[in-house]
Design an enzyme around this catalytic site. Structure first.
Site, PDB file in Angstrom:
ATOM      1  N   ARG A 173       8.280   8.555  -2.082  1.00 57.40           N
ATOM      2  CA  ARG A 173       6.943   8.916  -1.580  1.00 57.40           C
ATOM      3  C   ARG A 173       7.041   9.711  -0.284  1.00 57.40           C
ATOM      4  NH1 ARG A 173       4.403   3.452  -3.004  1.00 57.40           N
ATOM      5  NH2 ARG A 173       4.237   2.872  -0.835  1.00 57.40           N
ATOM      6  N   TYR A 348      -0.157   0.045  -7.253  1.00 59.05           N
ATOM      7  CA  TYR A 348      -0.595   0.621  -5.987  1.00 59.05           C
ATOM      8  C   TYR A 348      -1.249   1.957  -6.297  1.00 59.05           C
ATOM      9  CZ  TYR A 348      -1.005   2.447  -1.379  1.00 59.05           C
ATOM     10  OH  TYR A 348      -1.551   2.957  -0.234  1.00 59.05           O
ATOM     11  N   ASP A 350      -3.546   5.140  -4.618  1.00 54.39           N
ATOM     12  CA  ASP A 350      -4.259   5.771  -3.511  1.00 54.39           C
ATOM     13  C   ASP A 350      -5.703   6.015  -3.934  1.00 54.39           C
ATOM     14  OD1 ASP A 350      -2.575   6.008  -1.285  1.00 54.39           O
ATOM     15  OD2 ASP A 350      -1.435   7.609  -2.237  1.00 54.39           O
TER      16      ASP A 350
HETATM   17  P1  FAD Z   1     -10.581  -2.554  -4.287  1.00 59.17           P
HETATM   18  O1  FAD Z   1     -10.932  -1.664  -3.159  1.00 59.17           O
HETATM   19  O2  FAD Z   1      -9.633  -3.665  -4.011  1.00 59.17           O
HETATM   20  O3  FAD Z   1     -11.927  -3.154  -4.884  1.00 59.17           O
HETATM   21  C1  FAD Z   1     -11.949  -4.236  -5.781  1.00 59.17           C
HETATM   22  C2  FAD Z   1     -13.180  -5.077  -5.480  1.00 59.17           C
HETATM   23  O4  FAD Z   1     -13.327  -6.075  -6.483  1.00 59.17           O
HETATM   24  C3  FAD Z   1     -13.088  -5.813  -4.154  1.00 59.17           C
HETATM   25  O5  FAD Z   1     -14.199  -5.491  -3.344  1.00 59.17           O
HETATM   26  C4  FAD Z   1     -13.096  -7.288  -4.550  1.00 59.17           C
HETATM   27  O6  FAD Z   1     -13.810  -8.104  -3.638  1.00 59.17           O
HETATM   28  C5  FAD Z   1     -13.807  -7.266  -5.902  1.00 59.17           C
HETATM   29  N1  FAD Z   1     -13.421  -8.373  -6.759  1.00 59.17           N
HETATM   30  C6  FAD Z   1     -12.178  -8.764  -7.098  1.00 59.17           C
HETATM   31  N2  FAD Z   1     -12.223  -9.830  -7.917  1.00 59.17           N
HETATM   32  C7  FAD Z   1     -13.523 -10.126  -8.118  1.00 59.17           C
HETATM   33  C8  FAD Z   1     -14.208 -11.123  -8.881  1.00 59.17           C
HETATM   34  N3  FAD Z   1     -13.536 -12.018  -9.633  1.00 59.17           N
HETATM   35  N4  FAD Z   1     -15.562 -11.149  -8.868  1.00 59.17           N
HETATM   36  C9  FAD Z   1     -16.253 -10.231  -8.129  1.00 59.17           C
HETATM   37  N5  FAD Z   1     -15.655  -9.261  -7.399  1.00 59.17           N
HETATM   38  C10 FAD Z   1     -14.308  -9.203  -7.385  1.00 59.17           C
HETATM   39  N6  FAD Z   1      -5.356   4.932  -0.205  1.00 59.17           N
HETATM   40  C11 FAD Z   1      -5.374   6.214   0.247  1.00 59.17           C
HETATM   41  O7  FAD Z   1      -5.719   7.122  -0.496  1.00 59.17           O
HETATM   42  N7  FAD Z   1      -5.053   6.494   1.557  1.00 59.17           N
HETATM   43  C12 FAD Z   1      -4.675   5.546   2.438  1.00 59.17           C
HETATM   44  O8  FAD Z   1      -4.384   5.843   3.591  1.00 59.17           O
HETATM   45  C13 FAD Z   1      -4.621   4.197   1.977  1.00 59.17           C
HETATM   46  N8  FAD Z   1      -4.255   3.225   2.828  1.00 59.17           N
HETATM   47  C14 FAD Z   1      -4.157   1.953   2.357  1.00 59.17           C
HETATM   48  C15 FAD Z   1      -3.743   0.973   3.244  1.00 59.17           C
HETATM   49  C16 FAD Z   1      -3.618  -0.319   2.810  1.00 59.17           C
HETATM   50  C17 FAD Z   1      -3.151  -1.362   3.772  1.00 59.17           C
HETATM   51  C18 FAD Z   1      -3.896  -0.648   1.448  1.00 59.17           C
HETATM   52  C19 FAD Z   1      -3.710  -2.042   0.929  1.00 59.17           C
HETATM   53  C20 FAD Z   1      -4.368   0.312   0.580  1.00 59.17           C
HETATM   54  C21 FAD Z   1      -4.490   1.626   1.014  1.00 59.17           C
HETATM   55  N9  FAD Z   1      -4.953   2.636   0.170  1.00 59.17           N
HETATM   56  C22 FAD Z   1      -4.985   3.930   0.620  1.00 59.17           C
HETATM   57  C23 FAD Z   1      -5.368   2.345  -1.228  1.00 59.17           C
HETATM   58  C24 FAD Z   1      -6.876   2.030  -1.378  1.00 59.17           C
HETATM   59  O9  FAD Z   1      -7.207   0.891  -0.647  1.00 59.17           O
HETATM   60  C25 FAD Z   1      -7.169   1.850  -2.872  1.00 59.17           C
HETATM   61  O10 FAD Z   1      -6.941   3.068  -3.532  1.00 59.17           O
HETATM   62  C26 FAD Z   1      -8.601   1.428  -3.207  1.00 59.17           C
HETATM   63  O11 FAD Z   1      -9.020   0.363  -2.430  1.00 59.17           O
HETATM   64  C27 FAD Z   1      -8.691   1.050  -4.692  1.00 59.17           C
HETATM   65  O12 FAD Z   1     -10.019   0.743  -5.036  1.00 59.17           O
HETATM   66  P2  FAD Z   1     -10.370  -0.332  -6.140  1.00 59.17           P
HETATM   67  O13 FAD Z   1     -11.825  -0.255  -6.354  1.00 59.17           O
HETATM   68  O14 FAD Z   1      -9.477  -0.175  -7.319  1.00 59.17           O
HETATM   69  O15 FAD Z   1      -9.950  -1.739  -5.499  1.00 59.17           O
HETATM   70  N1  UDP Z   2       9.157   3.393   5.194  1.00 54.31           N
HETATM   71  C1  UDP Z   2      10.161   3.100   6.084  1.00 54.31           C
HETATM   72  N2  UDP Z   2       9.993   3.420   7.395  1.00 54.31           N
HETATM   73  C2  UDP Z   2       8.883   4.013   7.862  1.00 54.31           C
HETATM   74  C3  UDP Z   2       7.845   4.312   6.950  1.00 54.31           C
HETATM   75  C4  UDP Z   2       8.018   3.999   5.627  1.00 54.31           C
HETATM   76  O1  UDP Z   2      11.176   2.535   5.714  1.00 54.31           O
HETATM   77  O2  UDP Z   2       8.793   4.256   9.075  1.00 54.31           O
HETATM   78  C5  UDP Z   2       9.367   3.021   3.775  1.00 54.31           C
HETATM   79  C6  UDP Z   2       8.741   1.673   3.429  1.00 54.31           C
HETATM   80  O3  UDP Z   2       9.578   1.005   2.511  1.00 54.31           O
HETATM   81  C7  UDP Z   2       7.433   2.056   2.784  1.00 54.31           C
HETATM   82  C8  UDP Z   2       7.832   3.345   2.053  1.00 54.31           C
HETATM   83  O4  UDP Z   2       8.786   3.975   2.925  1.00 54.31           O
HETATM   84  O5  UDP Z   2       6.984   1.076   1.896  1.00 54.31           O
HETATM   85  C9  UDP Z   2       6.680   4.274   1.752  1.00 54.31           C
HETATM   86  O6  UDP Z   2       6.052   4.643   2.957  1.00 54.31           O
HETATM   87  P1  UDP Z   2       4.494   4.861   3.065  1.00 54.31           P
HETATM   88  O7  UDP Z   2       4.170   5.368   4.406  1.00 54.31           O
HETATM   89  O8  UDP Z   2       4.067   5.634   1.868  1.00 54.31           O
HETATM   90  O9  UDP Z   2       4.015   3.351   2.987  1.00 54.31           O
HETATM   91  P2  UDP Z   2       2.587   2.715   2.644  1.00 54.31           P
HETATM   92  O10 UDP Z   2       1.562   3.803   2.688  1.00 54.31           O
HETATM   93  O11 UDP Z   2       2.830   2.133   1.313  1.00 54.31           O
HETATM   94  O12 UDP Z   2       2.403   1.692   3.715  1.00 54.31           O
END
Ligand code: FAD
Ligand code: UDP
Length: 383
Positions: A173, A348, A350
């Protein structure tokens, strides 16, 4: 014909599908167990400082998909934003992803792009012909020194396991660049919504054929009242975790507020294994067009997800994939339901991929209605 649709989850997956089907004239009810819409993309203003906070961790919108870019841009004002990540390692601050500046600073050289390429090639372990693990991928393409400084410790903290147990795809990635481009992403479009993500989902859900109920869990007995259910909750949760739980990593955020600036950038990674957190994010830097006197930061800790935690990153190791296979076998036998999104398909995703897949699900549903065929339980194969 007007259908009765239930959508579980008001994140991007559920909202986009709900809106499109509402536009088609169907009757759409969306429930979410949380007290708010927008799922993990939820954002809100911090009460004390008025800084826009990404409550479940920072979200940057980036994509190559023009349809998705146009879709999201029609529901918000996208501000120009380029994600630039810094890393603290060995008492110094470097730029990520690894680029010419990182290489020259790290090796105390003044290489031009060609020289840097040769230098990194000489560091890589050419005896690794077909890297399958994260560690092999790193040793092959960046060599031991950069791997141990930037990737090994961070990855152990992030995933709770050794990089030799993880697939090469995780590292793939991240690009490595032989120029001074420090944009974290390679995508054509990148931006940050001016008022955060919640109003985007609000706007998507704003349709007369949609009703939204918060603080409402899915009740399996209700299924028969609907023509079709779209389920974005946990796949194993749908089956009451009867075969065991699919493994996730969760995150703990230590939120703190200080006057002025804290670190001077949006994201600072801490790559050493002795520092217990993976990164600190300073949220006002995700909205550089705003001015704030104080600042709100999140210190991010990663750990194994228990029953009480929010599942963030699916682990998808051998054991989980075997269990996933069993749940998918059961899911494929269900009728009038499609599993969607990051939890429903245990991947996972985005945001841009989430939206693109939701639009594909809608196309598949339209076709099934038109041709009176069975709507598939999965539109993308999660195996
Ligand atoms: P979710 O957003 O998880 O929505 C699912 C919903 O279903 C939730 O609100 C939950 O409460 C509800 N639900 C679950 N079970 C039930 C149930 N039984 N009954 C009723 N409701 C329920 N993507 C990017 O493009 N850029 C980023 O920088 C980025 N950063 C991220 C950072 C983190 C730490 C994480 C974890 C994810 C990140 N993502 C990012 C990914 C992004 O969060 C997801 O793409 C997005 O949230 C997916 O949407 P979704 O609707 O599939 O799931
Ligand atoms: N990673 C790392 N060092 C860094 C940033 C990323 O080793 O400073 C590795 C880590 O395993 C991470 C992966 O590269 O899960 C992908 O990075 P990304 O920034 O895409 O992570 P995410 O968005 O999943 O947090």
């Amino acid at each position: 014909m007007r259908k009765n649709i239930l959508i579980v989850g008001a994140g991007f997956s559920g909202a986009v599908i709900g809106r499109e089907l509402a536009e088609d004239g169907h009757n759409v009810r969306i429930i979410d167990s949380r007290a708010h819409i927008a799922g993990n993309c939820y954002s809100e203003r911090d009460e004390k400082t008025n800084v826009m906070i990404h409550t479940y961790g920072p979200h940057i919108f980036h994509t190559d998909n023009e349809e998705v870019w146009n879709y999201i841009s029609s529901h918000c004002e996208m501000m120009p934003y380029v994600n630039r990540v810094k890393a603290t390692v060995n008492g110094q601050v470097f730029s990520l992803p690894i680029n010419l500046h990182t290489i020259n600073q790290f090796f105390k050289t003044t290489c031009n792009p060609e020289e840097a390429k040769k230098l990194i090639e000489s560091k890589g372990d050419a005896t690794i012909l077909d890297p399958k693990t994260f560690e092999d991928q790193a040793l092959r393409f960046v060599g031991k020194e950069l791997y141990e400084s930037f990737f090994k410790g961070y990855t152990i903290k992030q995933w709770g396991m050794e990089p030799k147990e993880l697939p090469a795809s995780i590292l793939k990635r991240l690009p490595i660049r032989f120029n001074y481009d420090d944009n974290y992403f390679n995508h054509k479009y990148q931006g940050m919504p001016k008022e955060g993500y919640t109003p985007i989902v609000e706007s998507i859900l704003n349709h007369e054929n949609i009703t939204v109920e918060l603080n409402t869990d899915y009740n399996p007995q209700e299924k028969e009242n609907y023509d079709h259910v779209f389920y974005s909750g946990q796949l194993d949760g749908y089956f009451g975790y009867s075969l065991g739980r699919l493994g996730y990593r969760t995150l703990d955020f230590d939120k703190f507020t200080v006057e002025g600036d804290y670190q001077g950038c949006a994201v600072m990674n801490y790559c050493e294994v002795d520092v217990p957190y993976t990164r600190i994010t300073e949220h006002k830097y995700f909205a550089p067009w705003e001015k704030h006197d104080s600042t709100v930061c999140y210190k991010e800790f990663s750990r194994s997800c228990t029953e009480k935690d929010i599942p963030y990153y699916p682990i998808r190791q051998m054991g989980e994939m075997t269990l996933l296979g069993k749940y998918l076998d059961s899911a494929e036998k269900e009728q009038n339901i499609t599993f969607i999104g990051r939890l429903g398909t245990y991947r996972y995703l985005d945001m841009d991929v989430t939206i693109a897949e939701a639009l594909d699900v809608v196309r598949a549903y339209r076709l099934s209605v038109q041709e009176n065929t069975v709507m598939p339980n999965f539109v993308v194969n999660p195996r």
